[in-house]
Design a protein around this motif. Structure first.
Motif, PDB file in Angstrom:
ATOM      1  N   PHE A 171     -15.644  35.558   4.662  1.00 18.12           N
ATOM      2  CA  PHE A 171     -14.727  36.563   5.204  1.00 18.12           C
ATOM      3  C   PHE A 171     -13.365  35.946   5.516  1.00 18.12           C
ATOM      4  O   PHE A 171     -12.318  36.481   5.152  1.00 18.12           O
ATOM      5  CB  PHE A 171     -15.333  37.172   6.478  1.00 18.12           C
ATOM      6  N   VAL A 172     -13.374  34.796   6.181  1.00 17.46           N
ATOM      7  CA  VAL A 172     -12.115  34.151   6.566  1.00 17.46           C
ATOM      8  C   VAL A 172     -11.363  33.652   5.331  1.00 17.46           C
ATOM      9  O   VAL A 172     -10.137  33.769   5.232  1.00 17.46           O
ATOM     10  CB  VAL A 172     -12.366  33.016   7.577  1.00 17.46           C
ATOM     11  N   ASP A 173     -12.095  33.091   4.366  1.00 23.09           N
ATOM     12  CA  ASP A 173     -11.461  32.665   3.117  1.00 23.09           C
ATOM     13  C   ASP A 173     -10.767  33.842   2.428  1.00 23.09           C
ATOM     14  O   ASP A 173      -9.608  33.744   2.007  1.00 23.09           O
ATOM     15  CB  ASP A 173     -12.517  32.094   2.159  1.00 23.09           C
ATOM     16  N   ASP A 174     -11.496  34.952   2.295  1.00 27.00           N
ATOM     17  CA  ASP A 174     -10.952  36.122   1.595  1.00 27.00           C
ATOM     18  C   ASP A 174      -9.767  36.708   2.351  1.00 27.00           C
ATOM     19  O   ASP A 174      -8.753  37.094   1.753  1.00 27.00           O
ATOM     20  CB  ASP A 174     -12.029  37.189   1.405  1.00 27.00           C
ATOM     21  N   LEU A 175      -9.893  36.799   3.677  1.00 26.72           N
ATOM     22  CA  LEU A 175      -8.796  37.346   4.476  1.00 26.72           C
ATOM     23  C   LEU A 175      -7.548  36.479   4.354  1.00 26.72           C
ATOM     24  O   LEU A 175      -6.435  36.987   4.176  1.00 26.72           O
ATOM     25  CB  LEU A 175      -9.230  37.447   5.938  1.00 26.72           C
ATOM     26  N   SER A 176      -7.732  35.171   4.418  1.00 27.70           N
ATOM     27  CA  SER A 176      -6.606  34.247   4.283  1.00 27.70           C
ATOM     28  C   SER A 176      -5.920  34.410   2.926  1.00 27.70           C
ATOM     29  O   SER A 176      -4.687  34.447   2.833  1.00 27.70           O
ATOM     30  CB  SER A 176      -7.096  32.813   4.454  1.00 27.70           C
ATOM     31  N   ALA A 177      -6.724  34.518   1.871  1.00 24.41           N
ATOM     32  CA  ALA A 177      -6.159  34.658   0.528  1.00 24.41           C
ATOM     33  C   ALA A 177      -5.368  35.962   0.394  1.00 24.41           C
ATOM     34  O   ALA A 177      -4.269  35.992  -0.179  1.00 24.41           O
ATOM     35  CB  ALA A 177      -7.271  34.601  -0.515  1.00 24.41           C
ATOM     36  N   LEU A 178      -5.913  37.045   0.923  1.00 23.03           N
ATOM     37  CA  LEU A 178      -5.226  38.337   0.840  1.00 23.03           C
ATOM     38  C   LEU A 178      -3.933  38.336   1.645  1.00 23.03           C
ATOM     39  O   LEU A 178      -2.899  38.829   1.190  1.00 23.03           O
ATOM     40  CB  LEU A 178      -6.152  39.445   1.344  1.00 23.03           C
ATOM     41  N   LEU A 179      -3.964  37.758   2.846  1.00 26.12           N
ATOM     42  CA  LEU A 179      -2.774  37.759   3.693  1.00 26.12           C
ATOM     43  C   LEU A 179      -1.686  36.844   3.148  1.00 26.12           C
ATOM     44  O   LEU A 179      -0.498  37.079   3.375  1.00 26.12           O
ATOM     45  CB  LEU A 179      -3.152  37.346   5.116  1.00 26.12           C
ATOM     46  N   SER A 180      -2.083  35.803   2.435  1.00 29.27           N
ATOM     47  CA  SER A 180      -1.078  34.894   1.877  1.00 29.27           C
ATOM     48  C   SER A 180      -0.215  35.591   0.836  1.00 29.27           C
ATOM     49  O   SER A 180       0.896  35.143   0.525  1.00 29.27           O
ATOM     50  CB  SER A 180      -1.757  33.668   1.258  1.00 29.27           C
ATOM     51  N   ARG A 181      -0.726  36.711   0.291  1.00 25.41           N
ATOM     52  CA  ARG A 181       0.042  37.472  -0.706  1.00 25.41           C
ATOM     53  C   ARG A 181       0.699  38.718  -0.100  1.00 25.41           C
ATOM     54  O   ARG A 181       1.300  39.506  -0.831  1.00 25.41           O
ATOM     55  CB  ARG A 181      -0.900  37.891  -1.854  1.00 25.41           C
ATOM     56  N   ASP A 182       0.573  38.892   1.219  1.00 21.05           N
ATOM     57  CA  ASP A 182       1.089  40.088   1.880  1.00 21.05           C
ATOM     58  C   ASP A 182       2.298  39.704   2.729  1.00 21.05           C
ATOM     59  O   ASP A 182       2.166  39.233   3.865  1.00 21.05           O
ATOM     60  CB  ASP A 182      -0.011  40.706   2.755  1.00 21.05           C
TER      61      ASP A 182
END
Length: 267
Positions: free
Chosen positions: A226-237
């Protein structure tokens, strides 16, 4: 942590970085002394106490002031989390966290920053339009009192609604830091029980994405994926702003602290 978790806090103390914020809940089966003692223990251990103020559990304005005064006396009133609370019928004059904020009492007792609740997947008892209305009204009321604000969310297992919700917060002009509720490592049955209680989505597809299976409930699950995916998504936002996580210690303070240290070291 709860008022009963002081021994667990001391056990986990060496594993938690100094200055970490630790929320202290406002449960119906605990009294003022237990809550204040727990908040003082957090401060004495080198952390930042964030005591909860449960609006619907407060019987009177006098009880609110008594609690705030006691927190100030032990140096634990700077940061608070004002939340509506569980009772279906308010025990006193405050039907919502907004009612407490609008009393104007918080800054009188040394409060400088107030956490307010966010619900990326909605609330089982409150309509989505009303949730948005209250969130924006609370942010505005805190700004009017020159109080800092943090939006702290309910936990979840799926990053997609979280990121959509963050974008919706920013589109409404709210710039407060956001802390996404994230379950610390815990037994899968326990996690699912909390999810059912709070109306959190936990169907087979979502929990598989999170990292565990509904057909094998005996193990323990951590939030790494969850944290990996959230970090990846936010890095592009580019519009997400200040976003972090708030760990719910369903599996205990020490287990959560150890997971965080291991995750940080591994990344």
């Amino acid at each position: 942590m709860t008022g009963k978790d002081v021994p667990a806090l001391l056990e986990a103390q060496s594993a938690i970085p100094a200055g970490t914020r630790i929320n202290v809940t406002f449960l119906g089966n605990e009294d003022l002394e237990m809550r204040v003692t727990a908040a003082k223990a957090v401060k004495d251990a080198g952390f930042v106490p964030v005591p909860h103020v449960s609006a619907r559990r407060l019987a009177s304005p006098a009880q609110l002031e008594e609690f705030l005064a006691a927190l100030r006396e032990v140096g634990a009133s700077t940061h608070v989390f004002v939340v509506g609370g569980d009772p279906a019928t308010p025990e006193g004059p405050y039907a919502s966290s907004l009612d407490v904020i609008r009393t104007g009492l918080l800054p009188q007792y040394g409060v400088e920053e107030v956490s307010i609740a966010g619900y990326p997947e909605g609330h089982p008892d409150i309509s989505t339009p009303l949730l948005w209305e209250h969130l924006t009204d609370k942010a505005a009321a805190l700004a009017e009192q020159n109080l800092g604000s943090v939006i702290l969310t309910q936990f979840g297992f799926d990053t997609a609604p979280v990121v959509e919700w963050i974008d919706a917060v920013r589109e409404r002009g709210m710039t407060s830091p956001i802390r996404i509720g994230t379950p610390g490592p815990a037994g899968i049955k326990r996690l699912l029980a909390f999810a059912r209680r709070f109306g959190v989505g936990a169907n087979a597809m979502i929990v598989k994405k999170y990292g565990f299976s509904l057909t094998n409930l005996m193990g323990t699950a951590g939030p790494d994926r969850f944290v990996d995916d959230l970090s990846a998504l936010l890095s592009r936002d580019a519009t997400a702003g200040d976003v972090g996580i708030h760990l719910y210690t369903f599996g205990g303070l020490k287990a959560t602290a150890d997971w965080a240290a291991g995750y940080r070291a591994g990344r």
